[in-house]
Design an enzyme around this catalytic site. Structure first.
Site, PDB file in Angstrom:
ATOM      1  N   PRO A 188       0.796  -1.241   0.000  1.00 17.29           N
ATOM      2  CA  PRO A 188       0.000   0.000   0.000  1.00 17.29           C
ATOM      3  C   PRO A 188       0.819   1.276   0.000  1.00 17.29           C
ATOM      4  CG  PRO A 188      -0.141  -1.113   2.125  1.00 17.29           C
ATOM      5  CD  PRO A 188       0.526  -2.059   1.190  1.00 17.29           C
ATOM      6  N   PHE A 189       2.065   1.217   0.521  1.00 16.19           N
ATOM      7  CA  PHE A 189       2.885   2.427   0.567  1.00 16.19           C
ATOM      8  C   PHE A 189       4.189   2.219  -0.204  1.00 16.19           C
ATOM      9  CE2 PHE A 189       0.215   2.384   4.393  1.00 16.19           C
ATOM     10  CZ  PHE A 189      -0.509   3.541   4.164  1.00 16.19           C
ATOM     11  N   LYS A 235       4.463  -3.897  13.861  1.00 20.69           N
ATOM     12  CA  LYS A 235       5.373  -4.738  14.640  1.00 20.69           C
ATOM     13  C   LYS A 235       4.748  -6.115  14.747  1.00 20.69           C
ATOM     14  CE  LYS A 235       8.964  -2.405  15.397  1.00 20.69           C
ATOM     15  NZ  LYS A 235      10.170  -2.890  14.691  1.00 20.69           N
ATOM     16  N   GLU A 262       3.986   0.128   5.362  1.00 19.34           N
ATOM     17  CA  GLU A 262       3.794   0.917   6.583  1.00 19.34           C
ATOM     18  C   GLU A 262       3.700   2.414   6.327  1.00 19.34           C
ATOM     19  OE1 GLU A 262       5.747   1.466  11.070  1.00 19.34           O
ATOM     20  OE2 GLU A 262       6.612   0.032   9.659  1.00 19.34           O
TER      21      GLU A 262
END
Length: 442
Positions: free
Chosen positions: A225-226, A264, A247
């Site tokens: 997504p990033f 995490k 993230e």
């Protein structure tokens, strides 16, 4: 004032290839979503109007504060995209525990217009402030032949494949396990609570590097997504960042709502549905991974508290399972309201470097990690970002990323170490994270 010009839908990868062939790839920035809820939209800028580069650490001749430069860019307006390196932390906490970066500390480019791609709605449009440039880009796009010469398919890129055995490891797995054991001894002594230890390998490419072709392989195998690609020009020519990051670091909308999404906890995906479900359940039920995630949430709540309205910080998602093509992750969401009079750059400085890629306490973790990691992180563990003319801001944490400098290509990954970490298990997890990147290039 920004204007919007709607376009007909065309598949993003061939479109980006054709635009790069027509306009050149120097200065290209592609913030590349994967079509998921978090990665719904992508933004592409080419042929930048101007670029900014900062290098060096405090006290060095010619060094410039990258946060001051970003603040000036925000005040000047325009749509800026680029990267900020991990070692920019030296301008937040001047000390000796920072490697001298061998890539630009800050590289940013102003694009007008920007191509926006909504993967879910299958819509595309140009956003820009200069009507003349907007019209020229629209004309160029209308005339592009996506099947013409000058493009190549992601299945057959010109960049030579890189065998897994061709990578040189700066920190081999056995050495990484030893470093984990060292961190565990510091945790037992009360020196640390958590530290995000990283390792990298590198390869010297033969012939000229083709970052767009390399990124084509990466996005095909490791959509995220990033994700994104930034190919620097001007003073940082020859440098590029290729990322498959899942993230988000920091997002600020026009009303000052802040969001960060720390990750995490990791488990590999499996082709067998039952084994895959077992891996996800094991992650969700792991006390070690949950504790690691919650610890970083607390750190980020503290960071956001420096610049957000008191009482506004909320955690709408705590230790939620998110699954990607290669791995399962535990992700939390922390939100707050930026105080009046403060900007996204004030927020960025207050939170830099990101808590999920440093540790707790943050400054002590950075000190200890500097003594263990043999090379600078550079843009890895830094951020790809977008700074809008309306004051909005969005950024990733550059994990699962490749760094290109000339013909040198580096692949990085890291693991969060807490009191009940197992050295061998952390070295294995490092492999889960790096393997998809290396396989994508092979």
């Amino acid at each position: 004032m920004s204007q919007r010009h709607p376009l007909s839908w065309r598949e993003p990868w061939p479109l980006v290839q054709a635009l790069a062939a027509a306009l050149g790839s120097e200065g290209l920035v592609w913030l590349d979503g994967d079509g998921s809820p978090q990665g719904r939209c992508s933004r592409l800028g080419l042929a930048p109007l101007e670029q900014r580069v900062c290098r060096g650490l405090p006290g060095q001749a010619g060094a410039e504060d990258p946060f001051a430069e970003l603040a000036a860019l925000a005040e000047g307006g325009g749509h800026w995209m680029g990267w900020l390196s991990y070692e920019a932390g030296a301008w937040v906490e001047p000390a000796s525990h920072w490697h001298h970066p061998d890539m630009a500390l800050l590289w940013a480019a102003r694009h007008d217009p920007v191509l926006v791609i909504d993967h879910e709605a299958r819509e595309q449009w140009l956003e820009g402030e200069d009507p003349t440039r907007l019209a020229a880009f629209a004309t160029l796009l209308a005339g592009l032949d996506l099947d013409g010469a000058g493009t190549h398919t992601p299945a057959d890129p010109p960049q030579a494949a890189i065998p897994p055995t061709a990578w040189h490891w700066h920190t081999p797995p056995e050495r990484f396990a030893e470093q984990v054991a060292q961190i565990l001894s510091w945790i037992a002594a009360g020196d640390l609570f958590q530290a995000n230890l990283t390792a990298c390998c590198e390869h010297q490419l033969e012939g000229a590097a083709d970052p767009l072709a390399l990124y084509g392989r990466l996005r095909r195998a490791c959509a995220a997504p990033f994700g994104g690609l930034a190919i620097a020009g001007a003073a940082a020519a020859g440098e590029a960042v290729l990322s498959a990051s899942p993230e988000r670091f920091l997002r600020v909308d026009g009303a000052g709502l802040v969001e960060t999404r720390p990750i995490k906890g990791t488990r590999p995906r499996h082709r067998d549905p039952e084994a895959d479900a077992d891996a996800a359940a094991d992650l969700v039920c792991s006390p070690k991974d949950r504790a690691e995630n919650v610890m970083i949430v607390d750190l980020l709540r503290n960071d956001l508290g420096r610049v957000c309205v008191p009482g506004s910080i909320q955690v709408p998602q705590l230790v939620g399972l998110e699954s990607y093509r290669q791995v399962h992750h535990l992700t939390s969401v922390v939100q707050g309201q930026l105080r009046n009079g403060l900007t996204a750059i004030d927020l960025l400085r207050a939170c830099w470097p990101g808590g999920s890629i440093t540790g707790a306490p943050k400054i002590r973790a950075c000190e200890r990690l500097h003594g263990l990691e043999p090379v600078p992180r550079g843009p890895y563990c830094g951020s790809l970002f977008r700074l809008g003319s309306d004051g909005s801001f969005d950024s990733s944490i550059l994990i699962r990323s490749l760094l290109l400098r000339g013909q040198r290509l580096r692949a990085h990954a890291g693991c969060g170490i807490v009191a009940d970490s197992d050295p061998g298990g952390e070295a294995e997890e490092l492999g889960w994270k790096l393997q998809p990147l290396l396989e994508a290039l092979a």
